[in-house]
Write an enzyme that holds these catalytic residues in place. Sequence first.
Site, PDB file in Angstrom:
ATOM      1  N   ASP A 120       0.852  -1.185   0.000  1.00  0.00           N
ATOM      2  CA  ASP A 120       0.000   0.000   0.000  1.00  0.00           C
ATOM      3  C   ASP A 120       0.889   1.236   0.000  1.00  0.00           C
ATOM      4  O   ASP A 120       2.105   1.140   0.134  1.00  0.00           O
ATOM      5  CB  ASP A 120      -0.935  -0.029   1.207  1.00  0.00           C
ATOM      6  CG  ASP A 120      -0.172  -0.051   2.500  1.00  0.00           C
ATOM      7  OD1 ASP A 120       0.319   1.010   2.907  1.00  0.00           O
ATOM      8  OD2 ASP A 120      -0.030  -1.140   3.103  1.00  0.00           O
ATOM      9  N   ASP A 294      -8.728  -7.437  -0.265  1.00  0.00           N
ATOM     10  CA  ASP A 294      -7.860  -7.615   0.894  1.00  0.00           C
ATOM     11  C   ASP A 294      -8.610  -7.152   2.125  1.00  0.00           C
ATOM     12  O   ASP A 294      -9.525  -6.340   2.027  1.00  0.00           O
ATOM     13  CB  ASP A 294      -6.597  -6.749   0.770  1.00  0.00           C
ATOM     14  CG  ASP A 294      -6.878  -5.306   1.168  1.00  0.00           C
ATOM     15  OD1 ASP A 294      -7.515  -4.603   0.367  1.00  0.00           O
ATOM     16  OD2 ASP A 294      -6.520  -4.901   2.286  1.00  0.00           O
ATOM     17  N   CYS A 332     -13.410 -28.869   5.798  1.00  0.00           N
ATOM     18  CA  CYS A 332     -12.237 -28.043   5.501  1.00  0.00           C
ATOM     19  C   CYS A 332     -10.984 -28.918   5.390  1.00  0.00           C
ATOM     20  O   CYS A 332     -10.788 -29.835   6.179  1.00  0.00           O
ATOM     21  CB  CYS A 332     -12.060 -26.978   6.589  1.00  0.00           C
ATOM     22  SG  CYS A 332     -10.605 -25.936   6.334  1.00  0.00           S
ATOM     23  N   CYS A 334      -7.831 -27.759   5.569  1.00  0.00           N
ATOM     24  CA  CYS A 334      -6.643 -27.051   6.063  1.00  0.00           C
ATOM     25  C   CYS A 334      -5.910 -27.871   7.133  1.00  0.00           C
ATOM     26  O   CYS A 334      -6.482 -28.780   7.729  1.00  0.00           O
ATOM     27  CB  CYS A 334      -7.040 -25.668   6.616  1.00  0.00           C
ATOM     28  SG  CYS A 334      -7.540 -25.659   8.341  1.00  0.00           S
ATOM     29  N   CYS A 337      -7.787 -28.155  10.567  1.00  0.00           N
ATOM     30  CA  CYS A 337      -8.948 -29.046  10.606  1.00  0.00           C
ATOM     31  C   CYS A 337      -8.549 -30.518  10.430  1.00  0.00           C
ATOM     32  O   CYS A 337      -9.230 -31.407  10.919  1.00  0.00           O
ATOM     33  CB  CYS A 337      -9.967 -28.634   9.551  1.00  0.00           C
ATOM     34  SG  CYS A 337     -10.754 -27.069   9.974  1.00  0.00           S
ATOM     35  N   HIS A 362      -6.551 -21.632   9.588  1.00  0.00           N
ATOM     36  CA  HIS A 362      -7.870 -22.062   9.104  1.00  0.00           C
ATOM     37  C   HIS A 362      -8.593 -20.912   8.392  1.00  0.00           C
ATOM     38  O   HIS A 362      -9.174 -21.111   7.324  1.00  0.00           O
ATOM     39  CB  HIS A 362      -8.730 -22.599  10.253  1.00  0.00           C
ATOM     40  CG  HIS A 362     -10.171 -22.728   9.865  1.00  0.00           C
ATOM     41  ND1 HIS A 362     -10.660 -23.822   9.174  1.00  0.00           N
ATOM     42  CD2 HIS A 362     -11.206 -21.852   9.985  1.00  0.00           C
ATOM     43  CE1 HIS A 362     -11.947 -23.601   8.897  1.00  0.00           C
ATOM     44  NE2 HIS A 362     -12.302 -22.428   9.383  1.00  0.00           N
TER      45      HIS A 362
HETATM   46 ZN    ZN Z   1      -9.825 -25.573   8.474  1.00  0.00          ZN
END
Ligand code: ZN
Length: 417
Positions: A120, A294, A332, A334, A337, A362
Amino acid sequence: MAATTECGADSNALGNNMSLKKALSAASPLTLRVVAECPVTKARACDLILPHSDVSTPVFMPVGTQGTLKGITVDQLDGLGCQICLGNTYHLGMRPGPELIEKANGLHGFMNWKRNLLTDSGGFQMVSLVELSEVTEEGVKFKSPYDGKEILLSPEKSISIQNSLGSDIMMQLDDVVSSTVTGPRVEEAMHRSIRWLDRCIAANKNPDKQNLFAIIQGGLNAKLRKACLDEMTKRDVPGFAIGGLSGGEEKDDFWRMVTLSTDHLPREKPRYLMGVGYAVDLVVCVALGCDMFDCVFPTRTARFGSALVPWGSLQVKQKQYAKDLQPIDPDCQCPTCKRHSRAYLHALFKSDTAAMHHITIHNIAYQLSLMHSVRQSIIEGRFPEFIQTFMKRMFPSREQYPSWAVDALASVNVTLE
Ligand SMILES: [Zn+2]
């Protein structure tokens, strides 16, 4: 044979990208290839080819501070498949300073991040974080929170810092006015942002390596925003951001300014909607034609124990999860998880900051996977159906759909069931 042909088509597309990138590299270090456009809404899926890697859009870009994302390492971010993240010019420009980062081969080298970075201008942080800031035609004057010295952030200075950081996408310094401010100050800021854009373009020492994005201003005034769009799109900048929104204005004003902007932005350039990160906002604003987003929200909320899920959020600290051995979201994929239960995270939160890291991972995975699903549905021509399913999962009943989202989607021909 069919499979080979398909693979062949894929690698051809990649080959074309490469040659296109080469051909255009002299003009601008960015190429946008529109992969698919939704026949109903204004949504599109694109390949954004940047110096460090290709980015599949629509894309959510996690926000880093001081060169690292709070609660997550660069390797973890890489492992989640993040193709672009944000570096914070204000913090990096103050400490450790542009000279040291330049020595470390730019922010990429300093962070050891091999994919793309967007920085930025530093202006927004100054206006929002530093009480003693003053905007003049020259730039933004403020007192350093570190040593009290007066510093001027001019368009030239902002670009000089961003040139040292070596980001793939740099943002112009704009005159930021809160979206709830009305009156002549909004018009002044809009015109000044155009003048500052020209100074930023002139100051960019690396136009062959770093892409400068303009920021459309004009507050919540349609006439001013249109005037800003008309003026800024005359400049041959590599991309455009929609700025000055997501600052506490009415959602009804917000989506109307977004859709007005995308109506007038060029098709062949990326459109970045700044400061937007709630799942519903992302899906609606993709439908309105935005490509990049963002927001600090997903990482900030993780630190308070709030995990993002397709049905809203899950407060890990709540008692009801103390004995719950399911993962945050059973669907999920990830690392959090796959490894940890709600009960474990609940217990961990009491004693260890590691719980925040697990939830941060996550939440970023959730944002990236949401955008991936959105993109797939656009490519497969079923984005309107995706919106219906998404909304039904997010809200318990039709009555709870936010009216602004219903109206915004209706404006792009999607009537929520
Ligand atoms: Zn997750």
